[in-house]
Design a protein around this motif. Structure first.
Motif, PDB file in Angstrom:
ATOM      1  N   UNK A 281       0.803  -1.312  -0.121  1.00 40.19           N
ATOM      2  CA  UNK A 281      -0.108  -0.095   0.166  1.00 40.19           C
ATOM      3  C   UNK A 281       0.907   1.417  -0.061  1.00 40.19           C
ATOM      4  N   UNK A 282       0.589   1.895  -0.930  1.00 40.46           N
ATOM      5  CA  UNK A 282       1.404   3.527  -0.939  1.00 40.46           C
ATOM      6  C   UNK A 282       0.396   4.444  -1.035  1.00 40.46           C
ATOM      7  N   UNK A 283       0.791   5.834  -0.102  1.00 40.73           N
ATOM      8  CA  UNK A 283      -0.175   6.749  -0.057  1.00 40.73           C
ATOM      9  C   UNK A 283       0.798   8.183   0.042  1.00 40.73           C
ATOM     10  N   UNK A 284       0.977   8.995  -0.988  1.00 35.12           N
ATOM     11  CA  UNK A 284       1.812   9.942  -0.944  1.00 35.12           C
ATOM     12  C   UNK A 284       3.258   9.310  -0.860  1.00 35.12           C
ATOM     13  N   UNK A 285       4.102   9.814  -0.053  1.00 32.36           N
ATOM     14  CA  UNK A 285       5.436   9.149  -0.181  1.00 32.36           C
ATOM     15  C   UNK A 285       5.605   7.942   0.890  1.00 32.36           C
ATOM     16  N   UNK A 286       4.450   7.534   1.446  1.00 39.92           N
ATOM     17  CA  UNK A 286       4.591   6.482   2.436  1.00 39.92           C
ATOM     18  C   UNK A 286       4.017   5.126   1.707  1.00 39.92           C
ATOM     19  N   UNK A 287       5.000   4.106   2.185  1.00 36.45           N
ATOM     20  CA  UNK A 287       4.696   2.668   1.473  1.00 36.45           C
ATOM     21  C   UNK A 287       4.686   1.734   2.637  1.00 36.45           C
ATOM     22  N   UNK A 288       3.685   0.860   2.598  1.00 35.90           N
ATOM     23  CA  UNK A 288       3.637  -0.290   3.697  1.00 35.90           C
ATOM     24  C   UNK A 288       3.510  -1.500   2.946  1.00 35.90           C
ATOM     25  N   UNK A 289       3.888  -2.464   3.454  1.00 34.19           N
ATOM     26  CA  UNK A 289       3.480  -3.922   3.103  1.00 34.19           C
ATOM     27  C   UNK A 289       2.826  -4.663   4.114  1.00 34.19           C
ATOM     28  N   UNK A 290       1.845  -5.453   3.731  1.00 41.88           N
ATOM     29  CA  UNK A 290       1.160  -6.378   4.655  1.00 41.88           C
ATOM     30  C   UNK A 290       1.247  -7.670   4.148  1.00 41.88           C
ATOM     31  N   UNK A 291       1.514  -8.538   5.214  1.00 42.56           N
ATOM     32  CA  UNK A 291       1.518 -10.047   4.933  1.00 42.56           C
ATOM     33  C   UNK A 291       0.730 -10.676   6.022  1.00 42.56           C
ATOM     34  N   UNK A 292       0.177 -10.170   6.999  1.00 42.11           N
ATOM     35  CA  UNK A 292      -0.691 -10.531   7.773  1.00 42.11           C
ATOM     36  C   UNK A 292      -2.006 -11.524   7.087  1.00 42.11           C
ATOM     37  N   UNK A 293      -2.503 -12.620   7.225  1.00 40.82           N
ATOM     38  CA  UNK A 293      -3.254 -13.256   6.535  1.00 40.82           C
ATOM     39  C   UNK A 293      -4.753 -12.535   6.694  1.00 40.82           C
ATOM     40  N   UNK A 294      -4.981 -12.490   8.039  1.00 33.31           N
ATOM     41  CA  UNK A 294      -6.217 -11.736   8.367  1.00 33.31           C
ATOM     42  C   UNK A 294      -6.626 -10.657   7.985  1.00 33.31           C
TER      43      UNK A 294
END
Length: 201
Positions: free
Chosen positions: A109-122
Motif C-alpha cells: 500500500x502506498x499513499x503520498x510518499x509512504x509505503x507499507x507492506x502487509x503479509x498478515x493473512x487476516x
C-alpha cells in the motif's frame, strides 16, 4: 468539300479563336448542310450537358463521403482521447479483477510518499472481503491512476510475481471510488471506503 466531326469542329474553333456556332453560320452551297451541322452541334451540347451533370453528381457524392469519413475519424479520436468526466458515470454491472486469494503473498500500500507492506493473512482476508463486494456502478477506465491527487495505491503481490493486480481507492467531490486501470471506476459507500482505509491506517 467535307464536314468535320464534332471533335474536329471544336478544335478548329479553338485554333481560330471563335465559336462552333460562328463556324456553322458560314454560307455553303448545300442548303441541307447547315441543318445537319446544327443538329450535330445540338447533340454535342446535349452530351456535354449530360456529362457535366453526371460529373457534378459524382463530385457531390465524393464530397459527402469525405465529410462522413472525416467526421468518423474525429469521433473515434474524441472517444479515445477525451478524458472521462467523473461526474457523468453510467451504471453497469461490473466487478474488480482481483488475484486469486490463495496466490496472494502480500499487499503493498502506498499513499503520498509512504509505503507499507502487509503479509498478515487476516488483514489480507479483510481487504479481499471489502473489495470483492464492489460490483456496482461506473465508467470504463483509461487512466493509469485516478484523476485526483489524493488516493491510495494497493498492489496485490502473488507468488509467481506476474499475475498480481493494482487498484486505487480515492475520494473526490463526487463521492468515494475505487479505480482499476483499464477495467473500471467503481463507486463505493463512505462506510466501505472507511473500512478499506481502516485496514491500513
Amino acid at each position: 468539300m467535307s464536314v468535320p466531326d464534332s471533335e474536329q469542329l471544336i478544335k478548329i474553333a479553338v485554333i481560330l479563336e471563335t465559336t462552333v456556332s460562328e463556324l456553322l453560320v458560314t454560307k455553303v452551297e448545300n442548303e441541307e448542310e447547315p441543318d445537319r451541322l446544327a443538329k450535330e452541334l445540338s447533340r454535342i451540347n446535349t452530351q456535354l450537358a449530360i456529362r457535366n451533370h453526371r460529373m457534378r453528381h459524382v463530385l457531390k457524392i465524393i464530397a459527402v463521403a469525405l465529410l462522413v469519413f472525416v467526421a468518423l475519424i474525429f469521433a473515434i479520436m474524441a472517444l479515445n482521447y477525451a478524458p472521462m468526466s467523473q461526474s457523468k458515470y453510467t451504471k453497469r454491472d461490473a466487478a474488480l479483477l482481483l488475484s486469486n486469494r490463495t496466490d496472494v503473498i502480500s499487499v503493498s500500500i502506498s499513499c503520498d510518499d509512504e509505503r507499507e507492506t502487509i503479509t498478515d493473512k487476516r488483514e489480507i482476508d479483510d481487504l479481499f472481503a471489502n473489495l470483492s463486494t464492489v460490483r456496482i456502478k461506473s465508467g470504463e477506465s483509461y487512466n493509469d491512476a485516478p484523476m485526483t491527487d489524493k488516493f491510495i495505491k494497493i498492489i496485490f503481490e502473488v507468488s509467481d510475481g506476474l499475475s498480481g493486480c493494482t487498484v486505487y481507492v480515492f475520494e473526490d467531490e463526487n463521492g468515494f471510488f475505487i479505480e482499476q486501470p483499464y477495467n473500471g471506476i467503481f463507486s463505493i459507500e463512505e462506510k466501505q471506503y472507511a473500512e478499506i482505509f481502516g485496514t491500513f491506517f
